[in-house]
Design a protein around this motif. Structure first.
Motif, PDB file in Angstrom:
ATOM      1  N   ASP A  33     -12.255 -15.757   1.486  1.00 23.98           N
ATOM      2  CA  ASP A  33     -10.918 -15.891   0.913  1.00 23.98           C
ATOM      3  C   ASP A  33     -10.856 -15.546  -0.571  1.00 23.98           C
ATOM      4  OD1 ASP A  33      -9.755 -16.533   3.318  1.00 23.98           O
ATOM      5  OD2 ASP A  33      -9.628 -18.681   2.920  1.00 23.98           O
ATOM      6  N   THR A  34     -11.978 -15.634  -1.266  1.00 27.06           N
ATOM      7  CA  THR A  34     -11.979 -15.381  -2.709  1.00 27.06           C
ATOM      8  C   THR A  34     -12.415 -13.966  -3.085  1.00 27.06           C
ATOM      9  OG1 THR A  34     -14.245 -16.181  -3.008  1.00 27.06           O
ATOM     10  CG2 THR A  34     -12.472 -17.820  -3.175  1.00 27.06           C
ATOM     11  N   THR A  35     -12.728 -13.142  -2.098  1.00 29.34           N
ATOM     12  CA  THR A  35     -13.171 -11.771  -2.374  1.00 29.34           C
ATOM     13  C   THR A  35     -12.028 -10.976  -3.000  1.00 29.34           C
ATOM     14  OG1 THR A  35     -14.719 -11.819  -0.518  1.00 29.34           O
ATOM     15  CG2 THR A  35     -14.105  -9.647  -1.367  1.00 29.34           C
ATOM     16  N   PRO A  36     -12.226 -10.473  -4.229  1.00 31.73           N
ATOM     17  CA  PRO A  36     -11.174  -9.681  -4.869  1.00 31.73           C
ATOM     18  C   PRO A  36     -10.995  -8.341  -4.152  1.00 31.73           C
ATOM     19  CG  PRO A  36     -13.030 -10.029  -6.373  1.00 31.73           C
ATOM     20  CD  PRO A  36     -13.391 -10.637  -5.063  1.00 31.73           C
ATOM     21  N   LEU A  37      -9.749  -7.892  -4.069  1.00 31.64           N
ATOM     22  CA  LEU A  37      -9.454  -6.609  -3.419  1.00 31.64           C
ATOM     23  C   LEU A  37      -8.926  -5.594  -4.430  1.00 31.64           C
ATOM     24  CD1 LEU A  37      -7.786  -7.784  -0.063  1.00 31.64           C
ATOM     25  CD2 LEU A  37     -10.157  -7.125  -0.464  1.00 31.64           C
ATOM     26  N   PHE A  38      -7.614  -5.555  -4.627  1.00 29.17           N
ATOM     27  CA  PHE A  38      -7.011  -4.526  -5.481  1.00 29.17           C
ATOM     28  C   PHE A  38      -7.515  -4.672  -6.909  1.00 29.17           C
ATOM     29  CE2 PHE A  38      -3.519  -2.380  -7.758  1.00 29.17           C
ATOM     30  CZ  PHE A  38      -3.560  -1.175  -7.089  1.00 29.17           C
ATOM     31  N   GLY A  39      -8.052  -3.589  -7.423  1.00 31.30           N
ATOM     32  CA  GLY A  39      -8.631  -3.596  -8.755  1.00 31.30           C
ATOM     33  C   GLY A  39     -10.127  -3.847  -8.737  1.00 31.30           C
ATOM     34  N   ALA A  40     -10.635  -4.393  -7.628  1.00 31.06           N
ATOM     35  CA  ALA A  40     -12.064  -4.664  -7.517  1.00 31.06           C
ATOM     36  C   ALA A  40     -12.749  -3.712  -6.540  1.00 31.06           C
ATOM     37  CB  ALA A  40     -12.295  -6.103  -7.081  1.00 31.06           C
ATOM     38  N   LEU A  41     -12.038  -3.316  -5.509  1.00 32.28           N
ATOM     39  CA  LEU A  41     -12.579  -2.342  -4.544  1.00 32.28           C
ATOM     40  C   LEU A  41     -12.118  -0.943  -4.966  1.00 32.28           C
ATOM     41  CD1 LEU A  41     -11.814  -3.924  -1.038  1.00 32.28           C
ATOM     42  CD2 LEU A  41     -13.992  -3.887  -2.242  1.00 32.28           C
ATOM     43  N   PRO A  42     -13.022  -0.080  -5.372  1.00 28.72           N
ATOM     44  CA  PRO A  42     -12.601   1.259  -5.783  1.00 28.72           C
ATOM     45  C   PRO A  42     -11.890   2.015  -4.660  1.00 28.72           C
ATOM     46  CG  PRO A  42     -15.005   1.016  -5.962  1.00 28.72           C
ATOM     47  CD  PRO A  42     -14.458  -0.279  -5.482  1.00 28.72           C
ATOM     48  N   LEU A  44      -9.742   0.822  -2.640  1.00 25.10           N
ATOM     49  CA  LEU A  44      -8.366   0.331  -2.473  1.00 25.10           C
ATOM     50  C   LEU A  44      -7.548   0.694  -3.708  1.00 25.10           C
ATOM     51  CD1 LEU A  44      -6.407  -1.172  -0.620  1.00 25.10           C
ATOM     52  CD2 LEU A  44      -7.096  -3.295  -1.736  1.00 25.10           C
ATOM     53  N   ASP A  45      -7.204   1.974  -3.779  1.00 21.22           N
ATOM     54  CA  ASP A  45      -6.344   2.425  -4.866  1.00 21.22           C
ATOM     55  C   ASP A  45      -4.891   2.373  -4.406  1.00 21.22           C
ATOM     56  OD1 ASP A  45      -5.995   4.651  -3.193  1.00 21.22           O
ATOM     57  OD2 ASP A  45      -7.272   5.948  -4.410  1.00 21.22           O
ATOM     58  N   SER A  46      -3.987   2.789  -5.260  1.00 20.46           N
ATOM     59  CA  SER A  46      -2.566   2.671  -4.924  1.00 20.46           C
ATOM     60  C   SER A  46      -2.191   3.480  -3.684  1.00 20.46           C
ATOM     61  CB  SER A  46      -1.694   3.072  -6.111  1.00 20.46           C
ATOM     62  OG  SER A  46      -2.014   4.372  -6.543  1.00 20.46           O
ATOM     63  N   MET A  47      -2.834   4.598  -3.460  1.00 18.12           N
ATOM     64  CA  MET A  47      -2.545   5.393  -2.262  1.00 18.12           C
ATOM     65  C   MET A  47      -3.065   4.695  -1.011  1.00 18.12           C
ATOM     66  SD  MET A  47      -0.789   7.974  -3.149  1.00 18.12           S
ATOM     67  CE  MET A  47      -0.883   9.020  -1.727  1.00 18.12           C
ATOM     68  N   ALA A  48      -4.222   4.068  -1.108  1.00 15.25           N
ATOM     69  CA  ALA A  48      -4.803   3.388   0.050  1.00 15.25           C
ATOM     70  C   ALA A  48      -4.017   2.141   0.428  1.00 15.25           C
ATOM     71  CB  ALA A  48      -6.259   3.032  -0.229  1.00 15.25           C
ATOM     72  N   VAL A  49      -3.358   1.516  -0.541  1.00 18.76           N
ATOM     73  CA  VAL A  49      -2.561   0.314  -0.251  1.00 18.76           C
ATOM     74  C   VAL A  49      -1.519   0.617   0.823  1.00 18.76           C
ATOM     75  CG1 VAL A  49      -0.816  -1.258  -1.197  1.00 18.76           C
ATOM     76  CG2 VAL A  49      -2.927  -0.851  -2.448  1.00 18.76           C
ATOM     77  N   ALA A  50      -0.841   1.741   0.697  1.00 19.03           N
ATOM     78  CA  ALA A  50       0.182   2.116   1.676  1.00 19.03           C
ATOM     79  C   ALA A  50      -0.422   2.241   3.075  1.00 19.03           C
ATOM     80  CB  ALA A  50       0.861   3.417   1.272  1.00 19.03           C
ATOM     81  N   ASP A  66       9.213  -3.566   1.160  1.00 23.56           N
ATOM     82  CA  ASP A  66       8.679  -3.131  -0.128  1.00 23.56           C
ATOM     83  C   ASP A  66       8.746  -4.229  -1.185  1.00 23.56           C
ATOM     84  OD1 ASP A  66       8.065  -0.642   0.866  1.00 23.56           O
ATOM     85  OD2 ASP A  66       9.869   0.331   0.073  1.00 23.56           O
ATOM     86  N   ASP A  67       9.806  -5.034  -1.161  1.00 25.15           N
ATOM     87  CA  ASP A  67       9.954  -6.070  -2.186  1.00 25.15           C
ATOM     88  C   ASP A  67       8.984  -7.236  -1.992  1.00 25.15           C
ATOM     89  OD1 ASP A  67      11.270  -7.015   0.082  1.00 25.15           O
ATOM     90  OD2 ASP A  67      12.925  -7.904  -1.035  1.00 25.15           O
ATOM     91  N   GLU A  68       8.271  -7.261  -0.865  1.00 33.00           N
ATOM     92  CA  GLU A  68       7.269  -8.301  -0.620  1.00 33.00           C
ATOM     93  C   GLU A  68       5.892  -7.916  -1.161  1.00 33.00           C
ATOM     94  OE1 GLU A  68       8.259 -10.457   3.478  1.00 33.00           O
ATOM     95  OE2 GLU A  68       7.946  -8.287   3.707  1.00 33.00           O
ATOM     96  N   VAL A  69       5.719  -6.650  -1.467  1.00 34.82           N
ATOM     97  CA  VAL A  69       4.414  -6.148  -1.907  1.00 34.82           C
ATOM     98  C   VAL A  69       4.280  -6.368  -3.413  1.00 34.82           C
ATOM     99  CG1 VAL A  69       2.922  -4.119  -2.070  1.00 34.82           C
ATOM    100  CG2 VAL A  69       4.414  -4.423  -0.078  1.00 34.82           C
ATOM    101  N   ASP A  70       3.256  -7.141  -3.772  1.00 36.69           N
ATOM    102  CA  ASP A  70       2.989  -7.359  -5.188  1.00 36.69           C
ATOM    103  C   ASP A  70       1.494  -7.565  -5.390  1.00 36.69           C
ATOM    104  OD1 ASP A  70       2.395 -10.031  -4.490  1.00 36.69           O
ATOM    105  OD2 ASP A  70       4.335 -10.768  -5.150  1.00 36.69           O
ATOM    106  N   GLY A  71       1.110  -7.669  -6.630  1.00 40.71           N
ATOM    107  CA  GLY A  71      -0.300  -7.825  -6.964  1.00 40.71           C
ATOM    108  C   GLY A  71      -0.912  -9.092  -6.417  1.00 40.71           C
ATOM    109  N   ASP A  72      -0.117 -10.152  -6.316  1.00 38.90           N
ATOM    110  CA  ASP A  72      -0.642 -11.419  -5.817  1.00 38.90           C
ATOM    111  C   ASP A  72      -1.117 -11.313  -4.371  1.00 38.90           C
ATOM    112  OD1 ASP A  72      -0.164 -12.646  -8.243  1.00 38.90           O
ATOM    113  OD2 ASP A  72       1.735 -13.554  -7.604  1.00 38.90           O
ATOM    114  N   MET A  73      -0.345 -10.640  -3.523  1.00 42.61           N
ATOM    115  CA  MET A  73      -0.725 -10.545  -2.111  1.00 42.61           C
ATOM    116  C   MET A  73      -1.950  -9.672  -1.892  1.00 42.61           C
ATOM    117  SD  MET A  73       1.919  -7.927  -0.214  1.00 42.61           S
ATOM    118  CE  MET A  73       0.933  -7.730   1.235  1.00 42.61           C
ATOM    119  N   LEU A  74      -2.242  -8.817  -2.841  1.00 39.85           N
ATOM    120  CA  LEU A  74      -3.390  -7.913  -2.728  1.00 39.85           C
ATOM    121  C   LEU A  74      -4.563  -8.335  -3.603  1.00 39.85           C
ATOM    122  CD1 LEU A  74      -1.327  -4.630  -2.808  1.00 39.85           C
ATOM    123  CD2 LEU A  74      -2.596  -5.498  -0.843  1.00 39.85           C
TER     124      LEU A  74
END
Length: 90
Positions: A33-42, A44-50, A66-74
């Motif tokens: 649960d504590t494994t960092p994703l966005f910003g930590a996994l190379p 998982l860039d902005s294109m891969a998020v989609a 779209d309005d549900e997607v934010d940095g916190d969820m990732l």
């Protein structure tokens, strides 16, 4: 308390990250649960998020607005699975 079905959501999100980001089984199995994703996994860039979110939608049969997607969820694996479980297990 773990909601019924949460382990299945975790397994699905794990499989999506493995498939979409081409991560090894061992690497994804080590996520907690504590494994960092966005910003930590190379991978998982902005294109891969989609791609990740689209695949989660398809596999879990949910819609992510779209309005549900934010940095916190990732931010972490736990945040992403909790979000997906919240959409799935209602």
């Amino acid at each position: 308390m773990i909601p019924e079905g949460k382990p299945e959501v975790d397994a699905t999100v794990r499989a999506v990250l493995k498939d979409v980001l081409a991560l090894s089984d061992e690497r994804v199995a080590a996520f907690d649960d504590t494994t960092p994703l966005f910003g930590a996994l190379p991978e998982l860039d902005s294109m891969a998020v989609a791609g990740v979110l689209t695949e989660i939608e398809d596999r879990l049969g949910i819609v992510i607005d779209d309005d549900e997607v934010d940095g916190d969820m990732l931010e972490t694996f736990g945040a992403l699975t909790t979000f997906a479980a919240g959409k799935t297990l209602v």
